[in-house]
Design an enzyme around this catalytic site. Structure first.
Site, PDB file in Angstrom:
ATOM      1  N   THR A   1       0.802  -1.241   0.000  1.00 51.93           N
ATOM      2  CA  THR A   1       0.000   0.000   0.000  1.00 51.93           C
ATOM      3  C   THR A   1       0.833   1.290   0.000  1.00 51.93           C
ATOM      4  O   THR A   1       0.398   2.264  -0.619  1.00 51.93           O
ATOM      5  CB  THR A   1      -1.040   0.007   1.158  1.00 51.93           C
ATOM      6  OG1 THR A   1      -0.421  -0.489   2.343  1.00 51.93           O
ATOM      7  CG2 THR A   1      -2.242  -0.847   0.807  1.00 51.93           C
TER       8      THR A   1
ATOM      9  N   ARG B   1      -6.609  -4.045 -15.185  1.00 48.02           N
ATOM     10  CA  ARG B   1      -7.825  -3.315 -14.819  1.00 48.02           C
ATOM     11  C   ARG B   1      -7.606  -2.257 -13.773  1.00 48.02           C
ATOM     12  O   ARG B   1      -8.459  -1.414 -13.548  1.00 48.02           O
ATOM     13  CB  ARG B   1      -8.869  -4.325 -14.307  1.00 48.02           C
ATOM     14  CG  ARG B   1      -9.279  -5.335 -15.340  1.00 48.02           C
ATOM     15  CD  ARG B   1      -9.823  -6.597 -14.711  1.00 48.02           C
ATOM     16  NE  ARG B   1      -8.759  -7.372 -14.066  1.00 48.02           N
ATOM     17  CZ  ARG B   1      -8.938  -8.503 -13.417  1.00 48.02           C
ATOM     18  NH1 ARG B   1     -10.140  -8.992 -13.309  1.00 48.02           N
ATOM     19  NH2 ARG B   1      -7.910  -9.151 -12.874  1.00 48.02           N
TER      20      ARG B   1
ATOM     21  N   GLN C   1      -4.061  -6.193 -25.219  1.00 47.42           N
ATOM     22  CA  GLN C   1      -3.341  -6.859 -24.129  1.00 47.42           C
ATOM     23  C   GLN C   1      -3.254  -5.925 -22.912  1.00 47.42           C
ATOM     24  O   GLN C   1      -3.430  -6.320 -21.767  1.00 47.42           O
ATOM     25  CB  GLN C   1      -1.920  -7.225 -24.578  1.00 47.42           C
ATOM     26  CG  GLN C   1      -1.888  -8.265 -25.680  1.00 47.42           C
ATOM     27  CD  GLN C   1      -0.480  -8.770 -25.965  1.00 47.42           C
ATOM     28  OE1 GLN C   1       0.514  -8.082 -25.711  1.00 47.42           O
ATOM     29  NE2 GLN C   1      -0.379  -9.958 -26.510  1.00 47.42           N
TER      30      GLN C   1
ATOM     31  N   ARG D   1     -15.589   6.970 -32.464  1.00 45.84           N
ATOM     32  CA  ARG D   1     -16.987   7.300 -32.787  1.00 45.84           C
ATOM     33  C   ARG D   1     -17.049   8.782 -33.111  1.00 45.84           C
ATOM     34  O   ARG D   1     -17.823   9.221 -33.939  1.00 45.84           O
ATOM     35  CB  ARG D   1     -17.901   7.039 -31.582  1.00 45.84           C
ATOM     36  CG  ARG D   1     -18.010   5.610 -31.182  1.00 45.84           C
ATOM     37  CD  ARG D   1     -19.020   5.466 -30.050  1.00 45.84           C
ATOM     38  NE  ARG D   1     -20.384   5.669 -30.548  1.00 45.84           N
ATOM     39  CZ  ARG D   1     -21.443   5.836 -29.760  1.00 45.84           C
ATOM     40  NH1 ARG D   1     -21.303   5.840 -28.447  1.00 45.84           N
ATOM     41  NH2 ARG D   1     -22.647   5.992 -30.273  1.00 45.84           N
TER      42      ARG D   1
ATOM     43  N   ARG E   1       4.822  -7.286 -18.171  1.00 45.34           N
ATOM     44  CA  ARG E   1       4.981  -6.864 -19.557  1.00 45.34           C
ATOM     45  C   ARG E   1       6.411  -6.498 -19.947  1.00 45.34           C
ATOM     46  O   ARG E   1       6.697  -6.363 -21.142  1.00 45.34           O
ATOM     47  CB  ARG E   1       4.037  -5.696 -19.858  1.00 45.34           C
ATOM     48  CG  ARG E   1       2.568  -6.012 -19.627  1.00 45.34           C
ATOM     49  CD  ARG E   1       2.087  -7.214 -20.425  1.00 45.34           C
ATOM     50  NE  ARG E   1       0.659  -7.470 -20.226  1.00 45.34           N
ATOM     51  CZ  ARG E   1      -0.023  -8.404 -20.854  1.00 45.34           C
ATOM     52  NH1 ARG E   1       0.561  -9.193 -21.728  1.00 45.34           N
ATOM     53  NH2 ARG E   1      -1.308  -8.579 -20.614  1.00 45.34           N
TER      54      ARG E   1
HETATM   55  C1  LIG Z   1       2.584 -13.462 -20.893  1.00 45.35           C
HETATM   56  C2  LIG Z   1       1.108 -13.262 -20.741  1.00 45.35           C
HETATM   57  C3  LIG Z   1       0.207 -14.052 -21.432  1.00 45.35           C
HETATM   58  C4  LIG Z   1      -1.178 -13.853 -21.298  1.00 45.35           C
HETATM   59  N1  LIG Z   1      -2.044 -14.632 -21.994  1.00 45.35           N
HETATM   60  C5  LIG Z   1      -3.391 -14.434 -21.891  1.00 45.35           C
HETATM   61  C6  LIG Z   1      -4.335 -15.217 -22.635  1.00 45.35           C
HETATM   62  O1  LIG Z   1      -3.964 -16.096 -23.386  1.00 45.35           O
HETATM   63  N2  LIG Z   1      -5.659 -14.935 -22.503  1.00 45.35           N
HETATM   64  C7  LIG Z   1      -6.117 -13.972 -21.657  1.00 45.35           C
HETATM   65  O2  LIG Z   1      -7.341 -13.771 -21.555  1.00 45.35           O
HETATM   66  N3  LIG Z   1      -5.255 -13.218 -20.935  1.00 45.35           N
HETATM   67  C8  LIG Z   1      -3.923 -13.416 -21.028  1.00 45.35           C
HETATM   68  N4  LIG Z   1      -3.043 -12.634 -20.320  1.00 45.35           N
HETATM   69  C9  LIG Z   1      -3.590 -11.590 -19.447  1.00 45.35           C
HETATM   70  C10 LIG Z   1      -3.528 -11.992 -17.964  1.00 45.35           C
HETATM   71  O3  LIG Z   1      -4.296 -13.147 -17.719  1.00 45.35           O
HETATM   72  C11 LIG Z   1      -4.043 -10.828 -17.100  1.00 45.35           C
HETATM   73  O4  LIG Z   1      -5.382 -10.552 -17.450  1.00 45.35           O
HETATM   74  C12 LIG Z   1      -3.229  -9.568 -17.260  1.00 45.35           C
HETATM   75  O5  LIG Z   1      -1.852  -9.860 -17.179  1.00 45.35           O
HETATM   76  C13 LIG Z   1      -3.609  -8.546 -16.200  1.00 45.35           C
HETATM   77  O6  LIG Z   1      -3.170  -9.025 -14.955  1.00 45.35           O
HETATM   78  P1  LIG Z   1      -3.950  -8.732 -13.632  1.00 45.35           P
HETATM   79  O7  LIG Z   1      -5.369  -9.196 -13.712  1.00 45.35           O
HETATM   80  O8  LIG Z   1      -3.129  -9.317 -12.503  1.00 45.35           O
HETATM   81  O9  LIG Z   1      -3.873  -7.120 -13.572  1.00 45.35           O
HETATM   82  P2  LIG Z   1      -4.927  -6.074 -13.047  1.00 45.35           P
HETATM   83  O10 LIG Z   1      -6.191  -6.164 -13.803  1.00 45.35           O
HETATM   84  O11 LIG Z   1      -4.222  -4.760 -12.997  1.00 45.35           O
HETATM   85  O12 LIG Z   1      -5.240  -6.539 -11.578  1.00 45.35           O
HETATM   86  C14 LIG Z   1      -4.232  -6.489 -10.559  1.00 45.35           C
HETATM   87  C15 LIG Z   1      -4.664  -7.402  -9.449  1.00 45.35           C
HETATM   88  O13 LIG Z   1      -5.891  -6.884  -8.876  1.00 45.35           O
HETATM   89  C16 LIG Z   1      -6.760  -7.955  -8.559  1.00 45.35           C
HETATM   90  N5  LIG Z   1      -7.994  -7.798  -9.337  1.00 45.35           N
HETATM   91  C17 LIG Z   1      -8.256  -6.851 -10.290  1.00 45.35           C
HETATM   92  N6  LIG Z   1      -9.504  -6.977 -10.732  1.00 45.35           N
HETATM   93  C18 LIG Z   1     -10.034  -8.033 -10.098  1.00 45.35           C
HETATM   94  C19 LIG Z   1     -11.303  -8.692 -10.138  1.00 45.35           C
HETATM   95  N7  LIG Z   1     -12.286  -8.280 -10.940  1.00 45.35           N
HETATM   96  N8  LIG Z   1     -11.501  -9.746  -9.341  1.00 45.35           N
HETATM   97  C20 LIG Z   1     -10.545 -10.183  -8.512  1.00 45.35           C
HETATM   98  N9  LIG Z   1      -9.305  -9.628  -8.413  1.00 45.35           N
HETATM   99  C21 LIG Z   1      -9.065  -8.555  -9.186  1.00 45.35           C
HETATM  100  C22 LIG Z   1      -6.023  -9.255  -8.875  1.00 45.35           C
HETATM  101  O14 LIG Z   1      -5.333  -9.690  -7.736  1.00 45.35           O
HETATM  102  C23 LIG Z   1      -5.017  -8.820  -9.910  1.00 45.35           C
HETATM  103  O15 LIG Z   1      -3.850  -9.638  -9.979  1.00 45.35           O
HETATM  104  C24 LIG Z   1      -1.673 -12.821 -20.420  1.00 45.35           C
HETATM  105  C25 LIG Z   1      -0.748 -12.031 -19.731  1.00 45.35           C
HETATM  106  C26 LIG Z   1       0.612 -12.228 -19.863  1.00 45.35           C
HETATM  107  C27 LIG Z   1       1.571 -11.330 -19.118  1.00 45.35           C
END
Ligand SMILES: Cc1cc2nc3c(=O)[nH]c(=O)nc-3n(C[C@H](O)[C@H](O)[C@H](O)COP(=O)(O)OP(=O)(O)OC[C@H]3O[C@@H](n4cnc5c(N)ncnc54)[C@H](O)[C@@H]3O)c2cc1C
Length: 301
Positions: A89, A114, A109, A124, A222
């Site tokens: 934090t 999020r 990507q 648009r 990334r």
């Molecule tokens: C090398 C690589 C390959 C990938 N391949 C694919 C693929 O084939 N298909 C695909 O769909 N995606 C793919 N992704 C995307 C991956 O699955 C994640 O969606 C992306 O890296 C974002 O990560 P994140 O959700 O941890 O990040 P953020 O969205 O920034 O979230 C950060 C953290 O906040 C928490 N969080 C955020 N929102 C929520 C929620 N709604 N519920 C619960 N916890 C939450 C989680 O702990 C999360 O780790 C890939 C990513 C990488 C790096």
């Protein structure tokens, strides 16, 4: 990178303005502020604004009244402790806002992260620029045989030239059709509909704001070798801005996240045996062939 003379002069005007503030500023990042750092053939990142610095992380961790009089080495020690122990934090107290120009397939990507605030250029409302990404020949690789999400050997010159010409032809053709559909004296199709056949290598733009903790999460995923080259180069450019902005936090991040590896409990068992001089084979180790290979790779064996 295609910045118009108007865009360049807007950036210069923004850079020429100075404001006085009681808030902490970071000279090295101030120097970069608003400037477009080129990425890929027409993309860029620009730092638009930021809040906080390394001292803000320390202040938040100590919940202190002022910036304190402790030595840099003490602040660094605390920041490294926070990073090492996943005390996240305090890093959320720093924020940064980027302006990014990126191909749509990279944006797809990127948007999966999020925990950021995003505002994208509206196709648009506005007409998309005729800017599309074409890879450098060195990036024109075949599908990897052993990694379904990766690239293998670079294509030979003739094949690469054919792919480049297909990419250019398709982008030119669909952009030409886009213009034809938009033409107010012809079809006059709505912008929100005409955009639908633009190729995924067309550049879009957005403002992207996040805090330092979530930025580190984004960069860990990334800027990693497993990330696709086209998003990795953006992450690498952003790393340079983070290094200028929060050098102590950046150092801790490089050490404990970017350059670090995680060993599972089973891997630790194997490692302990190896360090004790025992011969351990993959079969019987409890690790899959892939995990075994990943562990040896991490150990440089
Ligand atoms: C090398 C690589 C390959 C990938 N391949 C694919 C693929 O084939 N298909 C695909 O769909 N995606 C793919 N992704 C995307 C991956 O699955 C994640 O969606 C992306 O890296 C974002 O990560 P994140 O959700 O941890 O990040 P953020 O969205 O920034 O979230 C950060 C953290 O906040 C928490 N969080 C955020 N929102 C929520 C929620 N709604 N519920 C619960 N916890 C939450 C989680 O702990 C999360 O780790 C890939 C990513 C990488 C790096």
């Amino acid at each position: 990178m295609a910045l118009t003379p108007e865009q360049t002069s807007e950036i210069e005007a923004a850079r020429a303005k100075h404001a006085t503030t009681r808030r902490a500023t970071v000279p090295a990042l101030e120097e970069m502020l608003f400037t477009a750092i080129p990425v890929l053939d027409h993309g860029f990142i620009r730092v638009i604004d930021y809040m906080g610095d390394d001292a803000a992380v320390v202040q938040a961790a100590r919940v202190s009244y002022g910036r304190g009089t402790r030595k840099t080495s003490e602040d660094e020690g605390l920041i490294r402790y926070l990073m090492r122990h996943w005390h996240s934090t305090p890093f959320e107290m720093c924020e940064i806002k980027y302006h990014v120009k990126l191909p749509i397939f990279v944006a797809r990507q990127w948007i999966r992260h999020r925990t950021a605030n995003v505002n994208e250029y509206s196709a648009r409302y506005s007409i998309m620029d005729k800017d599309y990404y074409v890879p450098e020949p060195a990036q024109m690789a075949a599908q990897s045989a052993d990694n379904r999400q990766g690239r293998g050997a670079v294509l030979d010159g003739e094949t690469a030239a054919r792919v480049l010409s297909l990419l250019r032809e398709d982008a030119e053709q669909t952009y030409g059709h886009y213009e034809e559909m938009l033409d107010e004296n012809g079809i006059g199709l709505a912008r929100e509909l005409a955009r639908m056949n633009l190729t995924l290598n067309t550049y879009t733009q957005w403002y992207w704001k996040t805090d330092l903790h979530n930025l580190f999460h984004f960069l860990r995923l990334r800027a990693d070798a497993h990330a696709q080259y086209e998003i990795r180069v953006y992450a690498e450019a952003m790393l340079e801005t983070v290094k200028a902005w929060v050098p102590l936090s950046y150092g801790a991040f490089c050490d404990y996240r970017l350059g670090a590896v995680t060993f599972s409990a089973k891997m630790m068992e194997v490692l302990r045996k190896m360090l004790a001089g025992e011969t351990v084979e993959q079969a019987g180790s409890g690790l899959s062939k892939r995990e075994w290979a990943e562990m040896l790779d991490a150990l440089g064996r």
